[in-house]
Design an enzyme around this catalytic site. Sequence first.
Site, PDB file in Angstrom:
ATOM      1  N   ASN A 431       0.830  -1.204   0.000  1.00 47.39           N
ATOM      2  CA  ASN A 431       0.000   0.000   0.000  1.00 47.39           C
ATOM      3  C   ASN A 431       0.863   1.253   0.000  1.00 47.39           C
ATOM      4  O   ASN A 431       1.617   1.492   0.956  1.00 47.39           O
ATOM      5  CB  ASN A 431      -0.907   0.030   1.230  1.00 47.39           C
ATOM      6  CG  ASN A 431      -1.728   1.313   1.289  1.00 47.39           C
ATOM      7  OD1 ASN A 431      -2.619   1.517   0.495  1.00 47.39           O
ATOM      8  ND2 ASN A 431      -1.380   2.200   2.217  1.00 47.39           N
ATOM      9  N   GLU A 432       0.830   2.006  -1.099  1.00 44.22           N
ATOM     10  CA  GLU A 432       1.307   3.393  -1.225  1.00 44.22           C
ATOM     11  C   GLU A 432       2.812   3.575  -1.142  1.00 44.22           C
ATOM     12  O   GLU A 432       3.284   4.719  -1.100  1.00 44.22           O
ATOM     13  CB  GLU A 432       0.614   4.299  -0.182  1.00 44.22           C
ATOM     14  CG  GLU A 432      -0.883   4.413  -0.419  1.00 44.22           C
ATOM     15  CD  GLU A 432      -1.576   5.429   0.461  1.00 44.22           C
ATOM     16  OE1 GLU A 432      -2.679   5.854   0.104  1.00 44.22           O
ATOM     17  OE2 GLU A 432      -1.007   5.782   1.524  1.00 44.22           O
ATOM     18  N   ILE A 433       3.596   2.509  -1.139  1.00 50.05           N
ATOM     19  CA  ILE A 433       5.033   2.717  -0.931  1.00 50.05           C
ATOM     20  C   ILE A 433       5.713   3.268  -2.179  1.00 50.05           C
ATOM     21  O   ILE A 433       6.589   4.140  -2.085  1.00 50.05           O
ATOM     22  CB  ILE A 433       5.731   1.430  -0.452  1.00 50.05           C
ATOM     23  CG1 ILE A 433       5.011   0.856   0.779  1.00 50.05           C
ATOM     24  CG2 ILE A 433       7.183   1.706  -0.106  1.00 50.05           C
ATOM     25  CD1 ILE A 433       5.604  -0.445   1.295  1.00 50.05           C
TER      26      ILE A 433
END
Length: 853
Positions: A431-433
């Site tokens: 998620n979102e890295i």
Amino acid sequence: MRETQQVLNNWKFKACKDNEWLGAIVPGCVHTDLLRNGVIKDPFYATNEHDLQWIDKIDWEYEARFDVEERLFNASSLELVFDGLDTYADVYVNGKHVLSADNMFRTWKADVKSLVTAKDNVMLIKFRSPVQEDLPKIEKLGYNLPASNDQSELGGLGAQKISIFARKAPYHYGWDWGPRFVTSGIWREARLEGWSDSRINDVYVRQDQVSASEASLTVSVEIESEHAWSGLVRLSADGQTWEQEAHLAEGVNVIEIPVTIEQPKLWWSRGLGDAHLYTFTAELSKEQQTIAAKSVRTGLRSVRLVRDKDAVGATFYFELNGVPVFAKGANHIPNDSFITDVTEERYRHEIVTAAESNMNMLRVWGGGIYEQTIFYELCDEYGILVWQDFMFACSMYPGDQAFLNNVRLEAEENVKRLRNHPSIVLWCGNNEIDSAWAQYDEKGGWGWKKEYTQEQRAVIWADYETIFHDILAEAVDAHAPGTQYWPSSPLISLSGDINQHAHPLSTEGDVHYWGVWHAVEPFENYNVKIGRFMSEYGFQSFPEYDTVMTFATEQDLALDSKVMRAHQKNGDGNRLIKEYMDIYMSEPKDFSAFLYMSQVLQAEAMKMAIEAHRRSMPYCMGTLYWQMNDCWPVASWAGMDYYGKWKAMQYYAKRSFADTMLSFDKTDDGKVNVHIVTDLLAPLSGDLRLTLYDFAGALIKQVSTKVAVAGNSAAVVFSIDEQEWLAGHEAGNVLLYAELEQEGQLVDSKEHYLVKAKEQKLTAGTIHISEVEGSNGTLFSLATDVLAKQVWLTAEGEGMFSDNFFDLIPGVAKTVEFRLRESGERMSKPAAAGKVQARSMIEFLAESKVEQA
């Protein structure tokens, strides 16, 4: 003998430094056991979270004494199995060390045949403090790695972010909607497994090619044998059988059986057809005697993520059985800070809520857990597609060999565990890295890179690529071939340049749009910042008054009180809700009214976003809001609160996710468009009636027209000139009301206002509620003498209404049903409501003097 099991019960626990043992329940954790024994107060109440941070700093131990059942004791192989140990644990059986665990997400096994006796065995598990275990790793690494949501300061660790070292649920360390409770314990079943001769470890139904005419499958049966021998594997499903000789060697064998099913019953997502499930049973026999057997359940379907280049970028949608599916749903987080408190009924409530809200997809977000099996079984049953993240979120991770090996084994096990579930259509790395680090954009991301030297940055990114571009991708490819892997959400594509990182106007990949909320952009931006697949966006609200009072007192009911701030994990959250409310709504009369109005505000924001996304199909083909649920009672982005109560937003989502929906939008030149959006595959034709009412119910103007749209599409079916229709009437005192009928049956209806809520000229009126004759207190008709906005119905009985937080127009009939889902039931059923009350927006406004109707 057939494989047999014995679940281990009768546990006790204590801090390693203490002498007194206390009763424990397994599965469970230290926090829940301490609470049950009265050692700590309710972790969710007031600011108790802050006082319980000592728990994760010390070591704990669990002990069980057990006899071995005779059948198990006589088995030639006997294993101790833990489906989940959280997290750093050493296990001893009768004083002998049998295993060490270091990953919450893996199964741990030990051969104990030579160690146990028939009676009076002792098992001891020592859980090392995750804090003490991982703090030295920062010093060894030489610097902190980014971990934005790790609430290390609350945990007494200052800036030392240790969450990234532990293969443990990231949200345990705190998040911007959840508390910091770094748990330890036996969080999944502990048991003995005994077997002799041979056993079946796994049955995997690989779906090579599936269509309506034929399903070509390869069923892999993994057999473990104590010696070499030959036998027969018989496979059965839906009245058909297949057989294959099995020449087994000592150890693990894989027997592959080709299977063809003519005219299969396909598995469909909710709204498109039945979520049909087949049960495949594999039996291993020797000389016509069954030695071992194992069954699995799956649905037959073809699914692919379609990312085809087009005139503006590239598509991003899921094709199920050849049909493009517009994904409608939300992001799922764990249902509790203490996972073992989540019962099967709570899981069922969530999935039934998704189905009854017209959703067809949930994203299992990467900061929680690989969910319990029941979650996926329910998604299979209800036709809810699952976007499955691996458990990595909003952080950079170490790349030492031990960590990478741990991740590899975790990925392989969980992909194998979940691969038969037809609901899972995508595995996502994190998620979102990718967008947070923004490797190829020096000015992009969340500002993480500037904290590191060029040499450190190179190492950190190389470690990232090893995990998310190599290890996880290889696990999916090897163990669930044909299943799509997506490295990070959001992402444009793995281009290896600046075009890799997603942004709100990306024309490829998926988008997380947080301009509304974090950047205080206006709600209207939802209409223009639309990507190909909106996998995250959201707006906060408070839970209802009754939920707030489970953690607060009347004295705490203020936005800036200590307790209210403790139950708002997004630092600016309370200020942002108030700021947006000042923009769009009138002032609430008190804090209780503020709670109600925060829910209406959230609901209106999400309605605008969802409907803008759906109107934009096929350019946009997915809308998953943040977030479905809560892990404790809190102000958050959730559509239903910790206790499963639907907020206003959940009712709005149900309407905006309807399989066939009316929607309005307004153009810059003063035109108001009426759209029809349908996910149903058949063409739709019907009658559209558009009416302009004033708030007293007077009909000002009306038109009816025939309309038609293609199946699985969105289209403008009617347009009006706003000023022409107003014809001098005040915009703040009228509404447009659209109704779509097919063969005399109402398919959908929708209101549209020409000004913001705070500019609407609401007046006090009376809502009349009458029980429908013969309904036994389950059906109610509502009527009003003036427009009643966001009518909130409450009842004495247990259950919920079929609709709520709706607008009531004078002269327009409205009937609602009170419903209750009995334990274990698939869907809700009518129930007696008792006394019903209705309140509308006007009663919650500061300038209103209206008494409750």
